[in-house]
Enzyme design. Sequence first.
Site, PDB file in Angstrom:
ATOM      1  N   TYR A  32      30.962  29.203  47.222  1.00 19.48           N
ATOM      2  CA  TYR A  32      31.324  28.118  48.124  1.00 19.48           C
ATOM      3  C   TYR A  32      32.540  28.493  48.958  1.00 19.48           C
ATOM      4  CZ  TYR A  32      35.471  26.769  45.432  1.00 19.48           C
ATOM      5  OH  TYR A  32      36.704  26.752  44.837  1.00 19.48           O
ATOM      6  N   ARG A  51      34.616  35.775  54.094  1.00 18.29           N
ATOM      7  CA  ARG A  51      34.785  35.782  52.636  1.00 18.29           C
ATOM      8  C   ARG A  51      33.554  35.213  51.947  1.00 18.29           C
ATOM      9  NH1 ARG A  51      39.822  32.692  49.964  1.00 18.29           N
ATOM     10  NH2 ARG A  51      38.598  30.904  50.640  1.00 18.29           N
ATOM     11  N   ARG A  99      13.836  27.827  34.830  1.00 25.11           N
ATOM     12  CA  ARG A  99      15.087  28.311  34.257  1.00 25.11           C
ATOM     13  C   ARG A  99      14.907  29.657  33.564  1.00 25.11           C
ATOM     14  NH1 ARG A  99      18.803  28.185  30.027  1.00 25.11           N
ATOM     15  NH2 ARG A  99      20.900  27.551  30.672  1.00 25.11           N
ATOM     16  N   HIS A 101      17.655  33.289  32.971  1.00 28.70           N
ATOM     17  CA  HIS A 101      18.901  33.947  33.330  1.00 28.70           C
ATOM     18  C   HIS A 101      18.694  35.039  34.372  1.00 28.70           C
ATOM     19  CE1 HIS A 101      20.435  31.822  29.851  1.00 28.70           C
ATOM     20  NE2 HIS A 101      21.660  32.299  30.073  1.00 28.70           N
ATOM     21  N   LYS A 146      34.498  33.648  44.976  1.00 26.79           N
ATOM     22  CA  LYS A 146      34.675  32.185  45.065  1.00 26.79           C
ATOM     23  C   LYS A 146      33.383  31.513  44.609  1.00 26.79           C
ATOM     24  CE  LYS A 146      36.886  28.814  48.140  1.00 26.79           C
ATOM     25  NZ  LYS A 146      38.093  28.600  47.319  1.00 26.79           N
ATOM     26  N   GLU A 178      47.720  32.783  39.488  1.00 33.14           N
ATOM     27  CA  GLU A 178      47.664  31.886  40.644  1.00 33.14           C
ATOM     28  C   GLU A 178      47.636  30.450  40.145  1.00 33.14           C
ATOM     29  OE1 GLU A 178      44.075  32.592  42.861  1.00 33.14           O
ATOM     30  OE2 GLU A 178      42.841  32.718  41.069  1.00 33.14           O
ATOM     31  N   LEU A 202      41.989  34.802  43.622  1.00 29.33           N
ATOM     32  CA  LEU A 202      41.203  34.706  44.842  1.00 29.33           C
ATOM     33  C   LEU A 202      42.102  35.121  46.006  1.00 29.33           C
ATOM     34  CD1 LEU A 202      38.507  33.751  46.180  1.00 29.33           C
ATOM     35  CD2 LEU A 202      39.701  31.585  46.612  1.00 29.33           C
TER      36      LEU A 202
END
Length: 283
Positions: A32, A51, A99, A101, A146, A178, A202
Amino acid sequence: MGYSLLNNRIVTDEEVVVNKEDRGYQFGDGIYEVIKVYNGQLFTAEEHIDRFYLSAEKIRLTIPYTKHKLHQLLHELVEANEINIGHVYFQITRGATARNHIFPSAEVAPVLTGTAVEAPRPVTNLEKGVKATFVEDIRWLRCDIKSLNLLGAVLAKQEAFEKGCYEAILHRGETVTEGSSTNVFGIKDGILYTHPADNFILKGITRHVILTCAEEIGLPVKEQAMTKEQLLAMDEIFVGSTTSEITPIIDIDGQQVNSGQVGEWTRKLQAQFEAKIPTAISV
């Protein structure tokens, strides 16, 4: 009526639904970005979009739109919602499938969504500063991505909130990394310190703007890790992010920073950042 981004279209909010088999919902399998909007325009949009694509590459997710197309869609989203001061949130997941993995086949299309909301600048925090608390950094080791996996940050931010603090300053052992949703900066003897942009943090877009501002006002920068003790010994401390801008920290766990006052270098950085807002927007 509000409007959202759904793949390559701007639609009403009611038209957006989450498939129960979406990998973002089940695995956090996605990424995101958040872009600030000033005066109806996206701030440092190109950097955020770059990014976004870099994060996608790191998790081996192919975004089915060009950067130019995505930029155009985000601008249309801001216009549709008539946002003046606020932010745009957008994410992409690996798509919806049974579903498992293991990555789905190439036929499964990624799902892009986005929202735009009006949100005032945090003027009081910028002027007066905020309190913070130290919280152990329990996140995974790829904080440079991110991703949608934010549970570690959520738990840290909640702990800070319950202590009456604005931000959680994360640390691995004694080393400060951070904030739960920000980058952390300290100023000592006229030098700006912040953690290097490795996998433990990040690489914030606002972080980059701040480092540019520091260079422009003659504030030397050292990108090196700090211990908790070293951070507490700083003359000035602040955090930076898209929504927090440059927010001074005046107290950490009851220990005042600069006698509880916002420092002069922080004020200079805020002024330099403010001056960039009209020039760094993109249409």
